[in-house]
Write a protein that holds these residues in place. Structure first.
Motif, mmCIF file in Angstrom:
data_model
loop_
_atom_site.group_PDB
_atom_site.id
_atom_site.type_symbol
_atom_site.label_atom_id
_atom_site.label_comp_id
_atom_site.label_asym_id
_atom_site.label_seq_id
_atom_site.Cartn_x
_atom_site.Cartn_y
_atom_site.Cartn_z
ATOM 1 N N GLN A 98 -1.743 3.718 -4.551
ATOM 2 C CA GLN A 98 -0.662 4.550 -4.021
ATOM 3 C C GLN A 98 0.683 3.818 -3.969
ATOM 4 O OE1 GLN A 98 -3.777 4.274 -2.301
ATOM 5 N NE2 GLN A 98 -4.392 6.054 -3.529
ATOM 6 N N ALA A 99 0.699 2.552 -4.294
ATOM 7 C CA ALA A 99 1.931 1.777 -4.206
ATOM 8 C C ALA A 99 2.926 2.183 -5.287
ATOM 9 C CB ALA A 99 1.615 0.289 -4.326
ATOM 10 N N THR A 100 4.203 2.060 -4.969
ATOM 11 C CA THR A 100 5.266 2.239 -5.964
ATOM 12 C C THR A 100 6.268 1.112 -5.804
ATOM 13 O OG1 THR A 100 6.600 3.664 -4.517
ATOM 14 C CG2 THR A 100 5.040 4.750 -5.990
ATOM 15 N N PHE A 101 6.931 0.769 -6.906
ATOM 16 C CA PHE A 101 7.851 -0.366 -6.921
ATOM 17 C C PHE A 101 9.143 0.031 -7.620
ATOM 18 C CE2 PHE A 101 3.530 -1.885 -6.828
ATOM 19 C CZ PHE A 101 3.543 -2.943 -5.929
ATOM 20 N N GLY A 102 10.261 -0.490 -7.123
ATOM 21 C CA GLY A 102 11.519 -0.209 -7.787
ATOM 22 C C GLY A 102 12.673 -0.947 -7.142
ATOM 23 N N GLU A 117 0.813 -1.220 0.000
ATOM 24 C CA GLU A 117 0.000 0.000 0.000
ATOM 25 C C GLU A 117 0.847 1.271 0.000
ATOM 26 O OE1 GLU A 117 -4.019 -0.742 2.203
ATOM 27 O OE2 GLU A 117 -2.433 -1.622 3.450
ATOM 28 N N GLY A 118 2.145 1.142 -0.092
ATOM 29 C CA GLY A 118 3.038 2.302 -0.140
ATOM 30 C C GLY A 118 4.264 1.940 -0.958
ATOM 31 N N HIS A 119 5.413 2.475 -0.585
ATOM 32 C CA HIS A 119 6.646 2.233 -1.331
ATOM 33 C C HIS A 119 7.160 0.808 -1.075
ATOM 34 C CE1 HIS A 119 6.681 6.423 -2.339
ATOM 35 N NE2 HIS A 119 6.853 6.811 -1.086
ATOM 36 N N ALA A 120 7.423 0.086 -2.141
ATOM 37 C CA ALA A 120 8.096 -1.214 -2.071
ATOM 38 C C ALA A 120 9.365 -1.085 -2.908
ATOM 39 C CB ALA A 120 7.195 -2.321 -2.598
ATOM 40 N N LEU A 121 10.453 -0.748 -2.244
ATOM 41 C CA LEU A 121 11.690 -0.415 -2.941
ATOM 42 C C LEU A 121 12.814 -1.337 -2.491
ATOM 43 C CD1 LEU A 121 11.459 3.471 -2.587
ATOM 44 C CD2 LEU A 121 10.686 2.060 -4.519
ATOM 45 N N GLU A 144 -0.162 1.443 -11.241
ATOM 46 C CA GLU A 144 -0.796 1.158 -12.525
ATOM 47 C C GLU A 144 0.206 0.575 -13.513
ATOM 48 O OE1 GLU A 144 -1.093 3.935 -10.806
ATOM 49 O OE2 GLU A 144 -3.230 4.006 -10.298
ATOM 50 N N GLU A 145 1.413 1.129 -13.546
ATOM 51 C CA GLU A 145 2.453 0.601 -14.434
ATOM 52 C C GLU A 145 2.858 -0.806 -14.020
ATOM 53 O OE1 GLU A 145 4.830 4.690 -15.707
ATOM 54 O OE2 GLU A 145 5.285 3.716 -13.788
ATOM 55 N N ALA A 146 2.957 -1.030 -12.714
ATOM 56 C CA ALA A 146 3.341 -2.355 -12.214
ATOM 57 C C ALA A 146 2.290 -3.400 -12.562
ATOM 58 C CB ALA A 146 3.560 -2.297 -10.706
#
Length: 255
Positions: free
Chosen positions: A125-129, A103-107, A169-171
């Protein structure tokens, strides 16, 4: 406690990371706690599904604790490596299906923890990298292997070598995320998914996971041999007897 296990109905256990002051950054202590929790869950035959989540609103996990590492000697890195490898391996090696709720940053290492699960559910709201090459290292929690297996070489290389981030969305579009919660809370989506899996044969779901995980990237004949062994174990179980009886009697199975 920076890591805890919450128990839910339907034989679902939730491994919750809760280190808000560091956005769940993986320190040596945090890694040890994850390793201990996964070992406890792996030994618990009553657990049918594990949910991996965060109690921190803005972050699933932002990866390695670089503040802790600032004063590390090379020996310190080797010492910590043993603990972090056990933590990542503990998630990847869970015998029951595992779902990451992001639900948030997964880096960095946080993304790798999610990749170590069987399925990933994300909020918008999640982001991945995987930013490791930007700070002089490489993904070391399974990222180079797990992301490549999910996406294929070229798509994984595009993410790992550029160190760029993906929106939720990109993930989802790329195949990194399996369920994107667009119209209701991601937690609801993840729990519903966990409940659906937990409603099936626990022996069946565990052995299906074994067959898929162990057969991954093997030649077809070897993968089919693994499936055959898993099938034989399952068909000889009490779950097979109960499943067929419940179907014929038109009732829910009692696993």
């Amino acid at each position: 406690m920076s890591v805890r296990i919450d128990r839910h109905d339907h034989h679902i256990a939730e491994l919750v990371m809760d280190r808000p002051e560091a956005m769940n950054a993986i320190s040596t202590d945090q890694a040890a706690r994850i390793a201990e929790a996964t070992a406890e869950l792996a030994a618990d035959d009553t657990v049918r599904v594990v949910l991996l989540s965060s109690a921190v609103a803005k972050a699933f996990c932002v990866g390695a604790d670089l503040k802790e590492r600032a004063g590390f000697t090379e020996d310190d890195f080797w010492e910590q490596r043993r603990t972090t490898s056990t933590a990542y391996g503990g998630v990847l090696g869970l015998p029951m299906p595992a779902i990451a709720l992001v639900e948030g940053h997964a880096l960095g290492g946080g993304f790798e923890l999610a990749l170590s699960c069987d399925l990933i559910v994300a909020s918008p709201q999640a982001t991945f990298g995987l930013p490791e090459v930007g700070v002089g290292v490489i993904p070391g929690g399974g990222g180079t292997q797990l992301l490549t297996r999910r996406l294929g070489y070229n798509a994984a290389a595009d993410l790992i070598l550029t160190a760029r981030r993906l929106t939720a969305e990109e993930a989802f579009a790329a195949g990194v995320v399996d369920r994107l919660a667009t119209d209701r809370p991601a937690r609801d989506v993840a729990l519903e998914l966990a409940q659906r899996i937990a409603g099936h044969s626990p022996i069946g779901t565990r052995n299906a996971k074994i067959a898929m995980r162990h057969g991954l990237d093997l030649p077809l004949a070897e993968g089919l041999a693994i499936e055959e062994r898993a099938w034989r174990t399952t068909v000889s179980s009490a779950d097979r007897l109960e499943g067929i009886a419940a179907f014929n009697e038109k009732r829910p199975p009692n696993w």
